[in-house]
Design a protein around this motif. Structure first.
Motif, PDB file in Angstrom:
ATOM      1  N   ARG A 182       1.060  -0.789   0.006  1.00 45.90           N
ATOM      2  CA  ARG A 182       0.238   0.014   0.324  1.00 45.90           C
ATOM      3  C   ARG A 182       0.833   1.750  -0.104  1.00 45.90           C
ATOM      4  O   ARG A 182       1.214   0.961   0.838  1.00 45.90           O
ATOM      5  N   LEU A 183       0.944   2.517  -0.884  1.00 46.43           N
ATOM      6  CA  LEU A 183       1.382   3.126  -0.564  1.00 46.43           C
ATOM      7  C   LEU A 183       0.518   4.338  -1.039  1.00 46.43           C
ATOM      8  O   LEU A 183      -0.209   4.886  -1.128  1.00 46.43           O
ATOM      9  N   VAL A 184       1.374   5.197  -0.290  1.00 49.02           N
ATOM     10  CA  VAL A 184       0.994   6.882  -0.387  1.00 49.02           C
ATOM     11  C   VAL A 184       1.356   7.816  -0.811  1.00 49.02           C
ATOM     12  O   VAL A 184       2.494   7.784  -0.233  1.00 49.02           O
ATOM     13  N   ALA A 212      -0.532   3.424  -9.441  1.00 54.04           N
ATOM     14  CA  ALA A 212      -2.055   2.894  -9.450  1.00 54.04           C
ATOM     15  C   ALA A 212      -1.823   1.471 -10.318  1.00 54.04           C
ATOM     16  O   ALA A 212      -2.183   0.696 -10.205  1.00 54.04           O
ATOM     17  N   GLU A 213      -0.902   2.031 -10.975  1.00 58.11           N
ATOM     18  CA  GLU A 213      -0.844   0.790 -12.147  1.00 58.11           C
ATOM     19  C   GLU A 213      -0.047  -0.713 -11.557  1.00 58.11           C
ATOM     20  O   GLU A 213       0.415  -1.456 -12.565  1.00 58.11           O
ATOM     21  N   SER A 214       0.692  -0.524 -10.994  1.00 57.68           N
ATOM     22  CA  SER A 214       1.806  -0.717  -9.522  1.00 57.68           C
ATOM     23  C   SER A 214       1.683  -1.244  -9.326  1.00 57.68           C
ATOM     24  O   SER A 214       2.811  -2.577  -8.578  1.00 57.68           O
ATOM     25  N   PHE A 215       0.729  -0.852  -7.478  1.00 59.78           N
ATOM     26  CA  PHE A 215       0.397  -1.372  -6.594  1.00 59.78           C
ATOM     27  C   PHE A 215      -0.931  -1.739  -5.838  1.00 59.78           C
ATOM     28  O   PHE A 215      -1.420  -0.947  -6.299  1.00 59.78           O
ATOM     29  N   ALA A 216      -0.388  -2.189  -5.225  1.00 53.50           N
ATOM     30  CA  ALA A 216      -2.375  -3.046  -5.149  1.00 53.50           C
ATOM     31  C   ALA A 216      -3.126  -1.997  -4.367  1.00 53.50           C
ATOM     32  O   ALA A 216      -4.192  -1.628  -5.012  1.00 53.50           O
ATOM     33  N   GLU A 217      -2.211  -0.723  -4.349  1.00 50.84           N
ATOM     34  CA  GLU A 217      -3.608   0.247  -3.158  1.00 50.84           C
ATOM     35  C   GLU A 217      -2.541   1.162  -3.034  1.00 50.84           C
ATOM     36  O   GLU A 217      -1.816   2.335  -2.504  1.00 50.84           O
ATOM     37  N   VAL A 218      -2.871   2.741  -4.021  1.00 49.24           N
ATOM     38  CA  VAL A 218      -2.611   4.108  -4.444  1.00 49.24           C
ATOM     39  C   VAL A 218      -3.880   4.625  -3.426  1.00 49.24           C
ATOM     40  O   VAL A 218      -4.493   4.845  -4.128  1.00 49.24           O
ATOM     41  N   HIS A 219      -2.851   6.025  -2.372  1.00 48.23           N
ATOM     42  CA  HIS A 219      -3.230   6.819  -2.046  1.00 48.23           C
ATOM     43  C   HIS A 219      -3.231   7.270  -2.550  1.00 48.23           C
ATOM     44  O   HIS A 219      -1.310   8.319  -2.386  1.00 48.23           O
ATOM     45  N   PHE A 220      -3.538   9.177  -2.906  1.00 46.65           N
ATOM     46  CA  PHE A 220      -3.088  10.667  -3.380  1.00 46.65           C
ATOM     47  C   PHE A 220      -3.496  11.415  -3.240  1.00 46.65           C
ATOM     48  O   PHE A 220      -5.036  11.323  -2.847  1.00 46.65           O
ATOM     49  N   VAL A 221      -2.766  12.085  -2.303  1.00 48.61           N
ATOM     50  CA  VAL A 221      -3.027  13.699  -2.074  1.00 48.61           C
ATOM     51  C   VAL A 221      -2.461  14.584  -2.242  1.00 48.61           C
ATOM     52  O   VAL A 221      -0.710  14.670  -2.002  1.00 48.61           O
ATOM     53  N   TRP A 222      -3.898  16.036  -2.910  1.00 50.97           N
ATOM     54  CA  TRP A 222      -3.088  17.211  -3.693  1.00 50.97           C
ATOM     55  C   TRP A 222      -2.374  18.181  -2.129  1.00 50.97           C
ATOM     56  O   TRP A 222      -3.290  18.139  -2.104  1.00 50.97           O
ATOM     57  N   TYR A 258      -3.882  10.639   9.237  1.00 50.77           N
ATOM     58  CA  TYR A 258      -4.407  10.265   8.099  1.00 50.77           C
ATOM     59  C   TYR A 258      -3.328   9.207   8.050  1.00 50.77           C
ATOM     60  O   TYR A 258      -3.524   7.674   7.310  1.00 50.77           O
ATOM     61  N   ILE A 259      -1.949   9.389   7.722  1.00 51.71           N
ATOM     62  CA  ILE A 259      -1.042   8.299   7.897  1.00 51.71           C
ATOM     63  C   ILE A 259      -0.756   6.888   8.660  1.00 51.71           C
ATOM     64  O   ILE A 259      -0.799   6.052   8.669  1.00 51.71           O
ATOM     65  N   GLU A 260      -0.552   7.409   9.743  1.00 51.92           N
ATOM     66  CA  GLU A 260      -0.743   6.779  10.752  1.00 51.92           C
ATOM     67  C   GLU A 260      -2.110   5.750  10.691  1.00 51.92           C
ATOM     68  O   GLU A 260      -2.246   4.959  11.112  1.00 51.92           O
ATOM     69  N   ARG A 261      -3.573   6.667  10.350  1.00 53.47           N
ATOM     70  CA  ARG A 261      -4.614   5.732  10.212  1.00 53.47           C
ATOM     71  C   ARG A 261      -4.210   4.780   8.612  1.00 53.47           C
ATOM     72  O   ARG A 261      -5.199   3.258   9.133  1.00 53.47           O
ATOM     73  N   ALA A 300      -9.467  15.698   6.119  1.00 52.20           N
ATOM     74  CA  ALA A 300     -11.012  14.556   6.725  1.00 52.20           C
ATOM     75  C   ALA A 300     -11.311  16.521   6.148  1.00 52.20           C
ATOM     76  O   ALA A 300     -12.415  16.818   6.130  1.00 52.20           O
ATOM     77  N   ALA A 301     -10.217  17.289   6.509  1.00 56.18           N
ATOM     78  CA  ALA A 301     -11.009  18.937   6.721  1.00 56.18           C
ATOM     79  C   ALA A 301     -10.933  19.326   5.041  1.00 56.18           C
ATOM     80  O   ALA A 301     -12.124  20.305   4.578  1.00 56.18           O
ATOM     81  N   ALA A 302     -10.724  18.341   4.192  1.00 55.41           N
ATOM     82  CA  ALA A 302     -10.817  19.452   2.968  1.00 55.41           C
ATOM     83  C   ALA A 302     -12.266  19.237   2.236  1.00 55.41           C
ATOM     84  O   ALA A 302     -12.352  18.240   1.077  1.00 55.41           O
ATOM     85  N   ARG A 303     -12.416  19.671   2.122  1.00 48.91           N
ATOM     86  CA  ARG A 303     -14.690  20.000   1.745  1.00 48.91           C
ATOM     87  C   ARG A 303     -14.685  20.710   1.104  1.00 48.91           C
ATOM     88  O   ARG A 303     -14.110  22.221   1.220  1.00 48.91           O
ATOM     89  N   PRO A 304     -15.722  20.578   0.336  1.00 49.96           N
ATOM     90  CA  PRO A 304     -16.307  21.795  -1.114  1.00 49.96           C
ATOM     91  C   PRO A 304     -16.530  23.146  -0.519  1.00 49.96           C
ATOM     92  O   PRO A 304     -17.825  22.849   0.943  1.00 49.96           O
TER      93      PRO A 304
END
Length: 302
Positions: free
Chosen positions: A225-227, A246-256, A264-267, A293-297
């Motif tokens: 899993r990659l963040v 994302a084509e290389s690992f089972a799970e990828v999280h992206f945060v801009w 978030y990393i610890e969770r 979690a606070a990034a909301r429109p």
């Protein structure tokens, strides 16, 4: 520091455009002075501290700074008065020479600059070839193997007005090649900002705060899993570095975001933590107090 206020865009040889001004005062970043020295020293210490904290969580971390076109293609700038040896990426590479959490992209980019163009001629961003080069270097640093077909996937071309071209009176356009990356990876989560902007057809306007998760169940995939915390060189749509990973690992999280969210990393507890940032954004030191979690429109203006 340079006293001159540079134009936003410099026209180099053969129609190559370079960002020289703007909000990050790019040309000033090739100057001298104690403020610049202290800022790069602070960046080096931040990268080292992040690596230590990640290691304590059992996470392997890699930082890559995307070199400016000015740092790579000084041979195409038509005698622009600056010293590419003063590039922040060069200085950080020296400071962090023995730090495995820092991936030097400047050296391989300069070594490959006389081949296929690594950046778009009228844009600040890297080309397909530049993105693939960075991806291969990152995969090596992560101890991972790219899918055998990743560089030979279909491509399409389109003539476009790019970010530097649109700043010039003539608005020069460029024929741009795109790699169709996504094949096995599936987006399984879109954060509130991504969902809101996509619903209104405004996804191209979204930047900081974008958050997505991709999963990939193809047989033989690297199960880690990659963040990834990054910017437009990674992107939340699968068109650049995020798509390749994302084509290389089972799970990828992206945060801009240029600032990490350690909660978030610890969770998530990823196996791998990657930080990507354009060299010009080294002008500001992040505080690592970001809250995914606070990034909301803003529903009233979205």
């Amino acid at each position: 520091m340079f006293a001159k206020r540079w134009d936003t865009v410099h026209v180099g040889r053969d129609g190559w455009l370079f960002l020289t001004g703007g909000s990050n005062r790019v040309m000033d970043q090739y100057g001298r002075g104690p403020r610049r020295w202290w800022r790069l020293r602070a960046w080096a210490r931040l990268i080292e501290a992040r690596a230590v904290r990640a290691a304590r969580l059992g996470i392997r971390s890699v930082h890559l700074i995307v070199p400016e076109k000015l740092s790579v293609y000084d041979n195409l700038t038509a005698d622009l008065p600056y010293d590419p040896a003063r590039a922040a990426t060069r200085i950080l590479a020296r400071r962090l020479l023995r730090q495995p959490a820092y991936l030097d992209l400047l050296q391989p980019f300069r070594a490959a600059r006389d081949g296929a163009p690594l950046y778009l001629r009228t844009d600040t961003h890297w080309s397909v070839e530049g993105c693939l080069l960075a991806y291969r270097e990152l995969m090596r640093a992560l101890g991972a193997v790219p899918p055998a077909d990743i560089a030979t996937r279909p491509r399409f071309e389109a003539e476009r007005l790019m970010d530097l071209g649109e700043k010039l009176p003539g608005r020069p356009r460029e024929r741009v090649s795109h790699l169709v990356i996504q094949r096995a990876a599936e987006r399984v989560h879109a954060g509130p900002l991504v969902a809101a902007y996509e619903a209104e057809g405004r996804a191209s306007e979204l930047h900081t705060g974008a958050h997505v998760i991709y999963r990939n169940a193809v047989p033989g995939i690297d199960g880690r899993r990659l963040v990834l915390f990054g910017d437009s060189y990674a992107h939340f749509t699968p068109i650049m570095l995020t798509g390749l990973l994302a084509e290389s690992f089972a799970e990828v999280h992206f945060v801009w975001s240029s600032s990490l969210d350690w909660g978030y990393i610890e969770r998530v507890r990823p196996d791998l933590l990657v930080f990507e940032l354009a060299e010009r954004f080294l002008a500001r030191l992040p505080r690592d107090d970001y809250d995914v979690a606070a990034a909301r429109p803003d529903l009233e203006s979205a």
